[in-house]
Design an enzyme around this catalytic site. Structure first.
Site, PDB file in Angstrom:
ATOM      1  N   ALA A 152       0.859  -1.186   0.000  1.00 18.37           N
ATOM      2  CA  ALA A 152       0.000   0.000   0.000  1.00 18.37           C
ATOM      3  C   ALA A 152       0.890   1.230   0.000  1.00 18.37           C
ATOM      4  O   ALA A 152       2.049   1.189   0.442  1.00 18.37           O
ATOM      5  CB  ALA A 152      -0.902  -0.021   1.231  1.00 18.37           C
ATOM      6  N   GLU A 184      -0.635  -9.369  -0.456  1.00 18.30           N
ATOM      7  CA  GLU A 184      -2.043  -9.666  -0.149  1.00 18.30           C
ATOM      8  C   GLU A 184      -2.895  -9.671  -1.417  1.00 18.30           C
ATOM      9  O   GLU A 184      -3.779 -10.513  -1.581  1.00 18.30           O
ATOM     10  CB  GLU A 184      -2.571  -8.624   0.850  1.00 18.30           C
ATOM     11  CG  GLU A 184      -1.916  -8.779   2.215  1.00 18.30           C
ATOM     12  CD  GLU A 184      -2.299  -7.651   3.174  1.00 18.30           C
ATOM     13  OE1 GLU A 184      -2.015  -6.484   2.860  1.00 18.30           O
ATOM     14  OE2 GLU A 184      -2.897  -7.944   4.219  1.00 18.30           O
ATOM     15  N   GLU A 196       4.993  -5.285   7.172  1.00 19.69           N
ATOM     16  CA  GLU A 196       4.278  -4.204   7.866  1.00 19.69           C
ATOM     17  C   GLU A 196       4.823  -3.951   9.262  1.00 19.69           C
ATOM     18  O   GLU A 196       4.801  -2.823   9.758  1.00 19.69           O
ATOM     19  CB  GLU A 196       2.782  -4.527   7.954  1.00 19.69           C
ATOM     20  CG  GLU A 196       2.029  -4.366   6.639  1.00 19.69           C
ATOM     21  CD  GLU A 196       2.016  -5.609   5.762  1.00 19.69           C
ATOM     22  OE1 GLU A 196       2.844  -6.521   5.986  1.00 19.69           O
ATOM     23  OE2 GLU A 196       1.180  -5.659   4.838  1.00 19.69           O
ATOM     24  N   GLY A 250       0.654  -5.068   1.030  1.00 19.59           N
ATOM     25  CA  GLY A 250      -0.583  -5.150   0.255  1.00 19.59           C
ATOM     26  C   GLY A 250      -0.376  -5.780  -1.115  1.00 19.59           C
ATOM     27  O   GLY A 250      -1.318  -6.322  -1.699  1.00 19.59           O
TER      28      GLY A 250
END
Ligand code: CO8
Length: 262
Positions: free
Chosen positions: A69, A116, A136, A113
């Site tokens: 992200a 993911e 993260e 992300g």
């Protein structure tokens, strides 16, 4: 439709084609911001609704599938603003609405992300340059798009804990050994291999492919017995389809089936 953060294309020679989506923020290693995720969702749903498309391939660049992200977008948030705005969550799961198979073709970094997003695809084909990770913890946060749930299901508890807690990356060979990816290919063959897999799927019955996808996801997400029961219903239901009659008649008469996807 023109997009700024992704590229779309249609590939294939057969009657059913492959929708190709390329994440395209190269300077930010395809970091996933709101605009990119909105565009990705729109492109996925458009291909899903297009009867000429059988399969979708999602890829990035040679250097990165996606490095996670977008960190500068997230950085200013506090708990209440993240909670109230649903911080970048509203457009992250559109991919789960897609009924056609989605193949992730991953080269380079698939982090946070990005990892993911790849795990939300139906299977992952990796270049030998691929690196997967959930770093993260280094940013003082945790995964927010299913990483703590999908990674252990993909690679088992021990490897998932190791990656999530130490933030170490897994290379393509380890990802294949662990079951995170279905195959590893030379980087310059990644797209060809993913498109060839899509083309194979496109040649089969579309309804069969969509139901297999739904059932495997049920096996992956829910209790065993629920999946087996739904599988039985759909197994019976397919005996009402044209493709079942065509597929079995073609086998018995030693000819190539001509599926109508109905
Ligand atoms: N966001 C924004 N920009 C990024 C990101 C990112 N995630 N990753 C890299 N970039 C940018 C860098 O800032 C740099 O930009 P610039 O040239 O302007 O300085 C450019 O991409 C190239 O990066 P590097 O110079 O760092 O390249 P390196 O080859 O040295 O390193 C790495 C590559 C290892 C990938 C490194 O960039 C890195 O560690 N990136 C961050 C990876 C990361 O921490 N990802 C997880 C982010 S958090 C997250 O994903 C949570 C998901 C929650 C989803 C919730 C949905 C509801």
């Amino acid at each position: 439709m023109t997009y700024e953060c992704i590229l779309t294309d249609v590939r294939g020679d057969g009657p059913r084609k492959t929708g190709l989506i390329t994440l395209n923020r190269p300077k930010q290693l395809n970091a996933l911001n709101d605009q990119l995720m909105d565009e990705l969702g729109q492109a996925l749903l458009a291909f899903d609704a297009d009867d000429s498309i059988g399969c979708i391939v999602l890829t990035g660049s040679e250097r990165a599938f996606a490095a996670g992200a977008d960190i500068p977008t997230m950085a200013p948030h506090n708990f209440m603003s993240a909670f109230k705005s649903g911080l970048i969550s509203k457009n992250w799961e559109t991919i789960l609405q897609v009924r056609k198979p989605v193949i992730a073709a991953v080269a380079g970094f698939a982090l946070g992300g990005g990892c993911e997003l790849a795990m939300m695809c139906d299977f992952i084909i990796a270049a030998d340059t691929a690196k997967f990770g959930q770093p993260e913890i280094k940013l003082g946060i945790i995964p927010g798009a299913g990483g703590t749930q999908r990674l252990p299901r993909a690679v088992g508890k021990s490897k998932a804990m190791d990656m999530l807690l130490t933030a170490r990356m897994m290379d393509a060979a380890e990802a294949e050994r662990g079951g995170l990816v279905s195959r590893v290919v030379a980087a310059d063959q990644l797209l060809n291999e993913a498109l060839a897999a899509a083309e194979t799927i496109n040649g089969f019955s579309g309804p069969s492919a969509m139901l297999i996808k739904e059932l495997v996801n049920l096996a992956y997400q829910g209790p065993l017995i629920d999946g087996v029961n739904v599988e039985r219903r759909y197994f019976h239901a397919l005996f009402g389809s044209d493709d079942q009659r065509e597929g079995m008649d073609a086998f018995i008469n030693k000819r190539k089936p001509d599926f109508k996807h109905s």
